[in-house]
Design an enzyme around this catalytic site. Structure first.
Site, short mmCIF file in Angstrom:
data_model
loop_
_atom_site.label_atom_id
_atom_site.label_comp_id
_atom_site.label_asym_id
_atom_site.label_seq_id
_atom_site.Cartn_x
_atom_site.Cartn_y
_atom_site.Cartn_z
CD GLN A 15 -2.13 1.25 3.00
OE1 GLN A 15 -1.53 0.59 3.87
NE2 GLN A 15 -3.13 2.02 3.30
N GLY A 16 0.92 1.96 -1.12
CA GLY A 16 1.79 3.14 -1.24
C GLY A 16 1.02 4.43 -1.00
CB SER A 40 3.00 6.99 4.35
OG SER A 40 1.94 6.48 5.10
CB SER A 77 4.17 -2.86 5.25
OG SER A 77 4.13 -1.96 6.30
CD GLU A 98 -4.01 0.59 6.78
OE1 GLU A 98 -4.39 1.71 6.38
OE2 GLU A 98 -2.81 0.24 6.78
CD GLU A 116 -1.48 10.73 19.09
OE1 GLU A 116 -1.18 10.03 18.09
OE2 GLU A 116 -0.94 10.57 20.20
C1 LIG Z 1 5.09 -0.47 11.11
C2 LIG Z 1 4.55 0.53 10.15
C3 LIG Z 1 4.09 0.11 8.92
C4 LIG Z 1 3.58 1.03 8.01
N1 LIG Z 1 3.17 0.58 6.77
C5 LIG Z 1 2.70 1.48 5.86
C6 LIG Z 1 2.33 1.03 4.55
O1 LIG Z 1 2.39 -0.17 4.22
N2 LIG Z 1 1.91 1.95 3.66
C7 LIG Z 1 1.82 3.28 3.95
O2 LIG Z 1 1.41 4.06 3.11
N3 LIG Z 1 2.20 3.74 5.18
C8 LIG Z 1 2.63 2.87 6.14
N4 LIG Z 1 3.02 3.30 7.39
C9 LIG Z 1 3.02 4.76 7.65
C10 LIG Z 1 1.93 5.22 8.61
O3 LIG Z 1 0.67 5.16 7.98
C11 LIG Z 1 2.29 6.64 9.05
O4 LIG Z 1 3.51 6.56 9.78
C12 LIG Z 1 1.22 7.25 9.92
O5 LIG Z 1 0.06 7.51 9.16
C13 LIG Z 1 1.69 8.56 10.60
O6 LIG Z 1 2.24 9.42 9.67
P1 LIG Z 1 3.69 10.09 9.94
O7 LIG Z 1 4.65 9.00 10.27
O8 LIG Z 1 4.00 10.96 8.78
O9 LIG Z 1 3.49 10.96 11.25
P2 LIG Z 1 2.87 12.44 11.33
O10 LIG Z 1 1.61 12.48 10.52
O11 LIG Z 1 3.93 13.42 11.01
O12 LIG Z 1 2.47 12.53 12.85
C14 LIG Z 1 3.41 12.89 13.88
C15 LIG Z 1 2.65 12.98 15.20
O13 LIG Z 1 1.67 14.03 15.12
C16 LIG Z 1 0.38 13.52 15.49
N5 LIG Z 1 -0.66 14.19 14.65
C17 LIG Z 1 -0.62 14.39 13.32
N6 LIG Z 1 -1.77 14.99 12.91
C18 LIG Z 1 -2.54 15.15 14.01
C19 LIG Z 1 -3.85 15.70 14.24
N7 LIG Z 1 -4.58 16.20 13.24
N8 LIG Z 1 -4.34 15.68 15.52
C20 LIG Z 1 -3.60 15.18 16.55
N9 LIG Z 1 -2.35 14.65 16.39
C21 LIG Z 1 -1.83 14.64 15.14
C22 LIG Z 1 0.45 12.04 15.16
O14 LIG Z 1 -0.52 11.31 15.91
C23 LIG Z 1 1.89 11.71 15.55
O15 LIG Z 1 1.97 11.48 16.94
C24 LIG Z 1 3.53 2.41 8.34
C25 LIG Z 1 4.00 2.84 9.59
C26 LIG Z 1 4.50 1.92 10.49
C27 LIG Z 1 4.99 2.39 11.82
#
Ligand SMILES: Cc1cc2nc3c(=O)[nH]c(=O)nc-3n(C[C@H](O)[C@H](O)[C@H](O)COP(=O)(O)OP(=O)(O)OC[C@H]3O[C@@H](n4cnc5c(N)ncnc54)[C@H](O)[C@@H]3O)c2cc1C
Length: 390
Positions: free
Chosen positions: A127-128, A130, A162, A245, A373
């Protein structure tokens, strides 16, 4: 919700129990992190066996290779799978989120082309969504696709994808209209990862494995017929995927959680605590009982979600309740495992390193599939009707 199994459902359970007894493979012998490719092939072969036996895609429509099973059968399936200690199915993203999205918004041709191969694990999916600057706010994505005749030309980068290093296909979100508001210029594409211009680079995680990746796209041609849903209306496709999901990932994990907790309870009876075992420690006993209760609450919440989906066919925002619950529950249970087993559980040669791996891997649970969150925001807005967040 009626949880009493009918004679037909009991027959289903017996049939599954017999099938598992006859087909269960020998456990994988190697080290899963170090021999990742061998373990992947082992699981792929197992999913093929499951598909040939007619047990993959339990709730999927029969015309696309599923079994069209109801909620009780799905619950019985999970219990039997856990009971038999059957290995997981490798095409987890295809089965739990991408396949259901294709069923919901795909064309008839796409359903026939992609669904059977997801079920048989002939084609593994990732799933692409992020990107480095678009995680929680995935609609801020910048990977661009520009129309050129019958193709789109894709340029940009995804991250945290992933399984991408083991996958054949990717459900990719791209920006096709830079003029429109951010939610309105997105398109979902089904992308063959062998297309020239794609580079997949694994990222090392704190567990020691590299289960997720960066993917780079440089002038990658994707046929327009691979659009899933409508051009510029990919946000609707993305929401269908994210709902699936949140609702389905935890459902599939119940089997793993149950197996781990059973193993922990059994281990507490043998691991030393002073002159006795951990199972005699009054604080540990409280914590293990609490973990058991939480897993039961999860099982029942799971059934409620399955029941809701059986009625509406599409998961609702309640999927966020399930996601929030299982991810935080698993972190609590892994903490209890560390306290039960003591400091040596952190060693890789203690039970093959399974406890330290589970503890470290659980940290990502409250981030993947949307952070806690974000789930709370969804519950606040869409379940409780509170004002939108900024
Ligand atoms: C093990 C693992 C597997 C993953 N696999 C995939 C995958 O296969 N495909 C894919 O596309 N992605 C994948 N991801 C990515 C995942 O979906 C993102 O890491 C996640 O959505 C958070 O985005 P970010 O890391 O950019 O954090 P950010 O969005 O930058 O968030 C940083 C912090 O700010 C908080 N925050 C952000 N916005 C708000 C808001 N509006 N209100 C309150 N708090 C907020 C968040 O809760 C977090 O604590 C994976 C992540 C992990 C850890």
């Amino acid at each position: 919700m009626n949880l009493n199994a009918t004679p037909a459902e009991l027959e289903f359970r017996n049939e599954l129990r017999e099938w598992l007894a006859a087909h269960l493979p020998q456990p994988f012998e190697g080290n899963r992190s170090e021999e990742e490719r061998a373990y992947f092939e082992y699981l792929k072969k197992w999913q093929r066996t499951v598909y040939d036996g007619g047990w993959a895609g339990l709730s999927w429509p029969r015309e696309y290779g599923g079994r069209g099973a109801g909620i009780i059968e799905q619950a019985l399936f999970q219990e039997e799978w856990a009971r038999a200690e059957a290995p997981p199915l490798i095409n987890v993203l295809g089965l739990s989120l991408i396949g259901p999205t294709i069923i919901t918004v795909g064309t008839e041709q796409q359903k026939k082309r992609y669904l059977p191969k997801i079920l048989s694990a002939e084609e593994i999916w990732c799933q692409g969504f992020s990107e480095p600057n678009a995680g929680s706010d995935v609609a801020a994505l910048g990977t661009k696709a520009v129309r050129d005749g019958d193709d789109f030309i894709v340029n940009g980068q995804k991250i945290w994808t992933s399984l991408a290093h083991l996958s054949d296909w990717c459900l990719l979100l791209v920006r096709t209209n830079t003029e429109a508001p951010k939610h309105k210029g997105i398109t979902a594409l089904l992308v063959d990862l062998r297309t020239p211009g794609i580079t997949v680079r694994p990222l090392k995680q704190m567990t020691g494995e590299s289960a997720f990746n960066e993917i780079f796209f440089s002038n990658v041609r994707v046929p327009v017929e691979n659009v899933l849903g409508e051009i510029d209306r990919g946000w609707q496709t993305a929401i269908a995927t994210l709902m699936n999901e949140r609702a389905n990932l935890g459902t599939g994990s119940y089997v793993i959680f149950k197996r781990n907790l059973d193993a922990l309870i059994a281990r507490s009876r043998t691991v030393k605590r002073g002159t006795t075992t951990a199972s005699n420690d009054p604080v540990i006993r409280q914590k293990l009982a609490q973990a058991y209760l939480e897993l039961e609450v999860f099982r029942l919440t799971n059934l409620r979600a399955l029941s809701g989906m059986a009625n509406s066919k599409v998961p609702g925002p309640e999927g966020s309740i399930l996601k929030l619950y299982w991810s935080e529950m698993n972190q609590r249970i892994q903490q209890t495992a560390m306290e039960t087993l003591g400091p040596h559980a952190q060693l890789e040669d203690f039970d093959g390193g399974r406890w330290v791996f589970n503890y470290l891997r659980a940290r990502g649970n409250t981030i993947e599939a949307g952070t806690s969150e974000i789930q709370r925001n969804i519950v606040a807005e869409r379940v409780l009707g509170l004002p939108k967040s900024y």
